[in-house]
Motif scaffolding. Sequence first.
Motif, mmCIF file in Angstrom:
data_model
loop_
_atom_site.group_PDB
_atom_site.id
_atom_site.type_symbol
_atom_site.label_atom_id
_atom_site.label_comp_id
_atom_site.label_asym_id
_atom_site.label_seq_id
_atom_site.Cartn_x
_atom_site.Cartn_y
_atom_site.Cartn_z
ATOM 1 N N LEU A 188 17.232 12.418 -48.479
ATOM 2 C CA LEU A 188 17.551 12.612 -47.070
ATOM 3 C C LEU A 188 16.700 11.690 -46.203
ATOM 4 C CD1 LEU A 188 18.724 14.381 -44.667
ATOM 5 C CD2 LEU A 188 16.747 15.890 -45.054
ATOM 6 N N VAL A 189 17.348 11.076 -45.202
ATOM 7 C CA VAL A 189 16.625 10.406 -44.123
ATOM 8 C C VAL A 189 17.058 11.083 -42.833
ATOM 9 C CG1 VAL A 189 16.235 8.273 -42.842
ATOM 10 C CG2 VAL A 189 16.440 8.221 -45.342
ATOM 11 N N SER A 190 16.106 11.709 -42.149
ATOM 12 C CA SER A 190 16.419 12.504 -40.970
ATOM 13 C C SER A 190 15.631 12.000 -39.768
ATOM 14 C CB SER A 190 16.109 13.984 -41.224
ATOM 15 O OG SER A 190 16.487 14.782 -40.125
ATOM 16 N N THR A 191 16.323 11.346 -38.851
ATOM 17 C CA THR A 191 15.683 10.902 -37.615
ATOM 18 C C THR A 191 15.429 12.116 -36.731
ATOM 19 O OG1 THR A 191 16.977 8.882 -37.795
ATOM 20 C CG2 THR A 191 15.861 9.283 -35.704
ATOM 21 N N SER A 192 14.237 12.206 -36.214
ATOM 22 C CA SER A 192 13.772 13.346 -35.396
ATOM 23 C C SER A 192 13.490 14.592 -36.211
ATOM 24 C CB SER A 192 14.758 13.675 -34.267
ATOM 25 O OG SER A 192 15.084 12.535 -33.526
ATOM 26 N N GLY A 193 13.473 14.473 -37.523
ATOM 27 C CA GLY A 193 13.003 15.567 -38.363
ATOM 28 C C GLY A 193 13.999 16.683 -38.567
ATOM 29 N N PRO A 347 19.044 3.528 -36.035
ATOM 30 C CA PRO A 347 19.640 2.589 -36.992
ATOM 31 C C PRO A 347 20.188 1.322 -36.352
ATOM 32 C CG PRO A 347 21.036 4.534 -36.702
ATOM 33 C CD PRO A 347 19.724 4.833 -36.041
ATOM 34 N N GLN A 348 20.702 1.416 -35.125
ATOM 35 C CA GLN A 348 21.248 0.227 -34.487
ATOM 36 C C GLN A 348 20.159 -0.628 -33.853
ATOM 37 O OE1 GLN A 348 24.682 1.220 -32.185
ATOM 38 N NE2 GLN A 348 25.434 -0.867 -32.099
ATOM 39 N N GLU A 349 19.089 0.002 -33.412
ATOM 40 C CA GLU A 349 17.982 -0.738 -32.807
ATOM 41 C C GLU A 349 17.040 -1.327 -33.845
ATOM 42 O OE1 GLU A 349 16.160 1.138 -29.266
ATOM 43 O OE2 GLU A 349 17.574 2.778 -29.624
ATOM 44 N N ALA A 350 16.910 -0.669 -34.988
ATOM 45 C CA ALA A 350 15.982 -1.121 -36.037
ATOM 46 C C ALA A 350 16.662 -1.010 -37.407
ATOM 47 C CB ALA A 350 14.702 -0.290 -36.012
ATOM 48 N N PRO A 351 17.716 -1.805 -37.641
ATOM 49 C CA PRO A 351 18.512 -1.636 -38.867
ATOM 50 C C PRO A 351 17.752 -1.912 -40.160
ATOM 51 C CG PRO A 351 19.173 -3.621 -37.679
ATOM 52 C CD PRO A 351 18.264 -2.856 -36.767
ATOM 53 N N THR A 352 16.880 -2.912 -40.154
ATOM 54 C CA THR A 352 16.146 -3.227 -41.377
ATOM 55 C C THR A 352 15.245 -2.067 -41.774
ATOM 56 O OG1 THR A 352 16.184 -5.592 -40.862
ATOM 57 C CG2 THR A 352 14.545 -4.837 -42.462
ATOM 58 N N ALA A 353 14.494 -1.547 -40.820
ATOM 59 C CA ALA A 353 13.584 -0.438 -41.107
ATOM 60 C C ALA A 353 14.344 0.813 -41.513
ATOM 61 C CB ALA A 353 12.711 -0.160 -39.891
ATOM 62 N N PHE A 354 15.492 1.058 -40.873
ATOM 63 C CA PHE A 354 16.278 2.242 -41.233
ATOM 64 C C PHE A 354 16.838 2.106 -42.645
ATOM 65 C CE2 PHE A 354 19.635 5.329 -41.336
ATOM 66 C CZ PHE A 354 19.184 6.354 -40.520
ATOM 67 N N ALA A 355 17.378 0.941 -42.972
ATOM 68 C CA ALA A 355 17.896 0.727 -44.327
ATOM 69 C C ALA A 355 16.790 0.850 -45.362
ATOM 70 C CB ALA A 355 18.568 -0.642 -44.412
ATOM 71 N N GLN A 356 15.602 0.346 -45.031
ATOM 72 C CA GLN A 356 14.479 0.471 -45.954
ATOM 73 C C GLN A 356 14.133 1.943 -46.190
ATOM 74 O OE1 GLN A 356 12.777 -2.439 -47.431
ATOM 75 N NE2 GLN A 356 12.411 -0.694 -48.810
ATOM 76 N N ALA A 357 14.205 2.753 -45.146
ATOM 77 C CA ALA A 357 13.911 4.177 -45.305
ATOM 78 C C ALA A 357 14.920 4.826 -46.244
ATOM 79 C CB ALA A 357 13.935 4.864 -43.945
ATOM 80 N N VAL A 358 16.183 4.441 -46.158
ATOM 81 C CA VAL A 358 17.205 5.004 -47.054
ATOM 82 C C VAL A 358 16.891 4.661 -48.500
ATOM 83 C CG1 VAL A 358 19.647 4.933 -47.682
ATOM 84 C CG2 VAL A 358 18.991 4.987 -45.268
ATOM 85 N N VAL A 359 16.580 3.401 -48.748
ATOM 86 C CA VAL A 359 16.264 2.950 -50.103
ATOM 87 C C VAL A 359 14.990 3.628 -50.611
ATOM 88 C CG1 VAL A 359 15.596 0.962 -51.497
ATOM 89 C CG2 VAL A 359 17.469 0.770 -49.843
ATOM 90 N N ASP A 360 13.981 3.707 -49.776
ATOM 91 C CA ASP A 360 12.719 4.327 -50.183
ATOM 92 C C ASP A 360 12.895 5.812 -50.483
ATOM 93 O OD1 ASP A 360 11.506 1.882 -49.880
ATOM 94 O OD2 ASP A 360 10.537 2.360 -47.965
ATOM 95 N N ALA A 361 13.693 6.509 -49.672
ATOM 96 C CA ALA A 361 13.921 7.933 -49.937
ATOM 97 C C ALA A 361 14.605 8.120 -51.285
ATOM 98 C CB ALA A 361 14.781 8.538 -48.818
ATOM 99 N N ASP A 362 15.522 7.228 -51.599
ATOM 100 C CA ASP A 362 16.235 7.300 -52.881
ATOM 101 C C ASP A 362 15.308 7.049 -54.059
ATOM 102 O OD1 ASP A 362 18.445 7.570 -54.576
ATOM 103 O OD2 ASP A 362 18.872 5.416 -54.496
ATOM 104 N N HIS A 363 14.185 6.390 -53.828
ATOM 105 C CA HIS A 363 13.246 6.073 -54.897
ATOM 106 C C HIS A 363 12.034 6.985 -54.932
ATOM 107 C CE1 HIS A 363 15.729 2.484 -55.057
ATOM 108 N NE2 HIS A 363 15.098 2.102 -56.128
ATOM 109 N N MET A 364 12.038 8.034 -54.149
ATOM 110 C CA MET A 364 10.888 8.951 -54.141
ATOM 111 C C MET A 364 10.888 9.837 -55.385
ATOM 112 S SD MET A 364 10.858 9.965 -50.077
ATOM 113 C CE MET A 364 9.378 10.965 -50.141
#
Length: 364
Positions: A188-193, A347-364
Amino acid sequence: MINRRTFTKAVGLGVGATAVTAVSTGTASAALASASSGSSGSKGPGGTGGKAPVIPTIAPGTHTTFSDLKQVRAGVLDIGYAETGPKHGPVAILLHGWPYDIHSFVDVAPLLADAGYRVIVPYLRGHGSTTFLSPATARNAQQSAIALDIIAMMDSLHIRKAVVAGFDWGSRTADIMAALWPERVKALVSTSGYLITNVAAQKNPLPPKAEQIWWYQYYFATDRGQTAMQTPADRNALCRLVWDDVSPTWAFDDATFNRTAAAFDNPDYAAIVIHNYRWRLGLADGERRYDRYEQLLAAKPTIAVPTITIDPALDPFIASTDGTGYRNFFTGPYDHRVFTAIGHDAPQEAPTAFAQAVVDADHM
């Protein structure tokens, strides 16, 4: 002065983190500096071992359109969605908020596709090409109904499990999926928790300054606000004002807004938006078919799937960016990140960082 912790609990934004990852975007890129929360270990993709790939930096706005738009019948809806990436890759489902649409992920999706993911970005009910199968179905936007839409979509597409990420309505939907159907959520990636709504808590007044932030919710509680949402020119002007207010540093152009505003032409858009906000304030009824799910959500269920939470530092809806107010709701592998100089549409303002969070969450 606003008591930020009380504010966070009261509005149902959730109740962070033992460490913070800072993300800052310049004019053309998002620079990611990672930090472990100390509460999670690296298990690799799907728990099988391996290191998360580094997402290449792109400028926000690099992509403007989705090339592959599809429809699928799922539950009470005919859901429109964008899809990209390898057909048999691990699935990432990206969920937008209000007043936004799938274009919030127009840069994130190709980044994840290039990393090997099958990326699915659905229009939520009442948006874009997502329509109701029957005119007799209630135009209901309570939180469990929207989450069940995505579960039904996964069933129709024969997707057993996915990484789910979102913001705003999308975060709430993803949180509910992870809480009630954890077997369907790989990470899960949850903006604002933690955004699962507590309708009873929202009956309590907030400090006046905090109430001001939510002005449109109270506007939608009136016939006047409903009429505005039913009138295209007023609706678009209101939605653009929200964009300006909640993303103070995002220099989007007319074309960017207009691409998203096209999704507001859905015939059920006004009804869905109005019902969502009235229901959250306890001013509109839900449907009995969802009562059992809402009872479970009212108990504030914890989330055990691997999770990364994101707080955009310039989002006015965020009471604080350290995540401490909602940390206890996440009991599995966990990390928290702050996107500095970024507003609500992370995600639209910081797409690289958001995509990285998705990938990192998948690898936790």
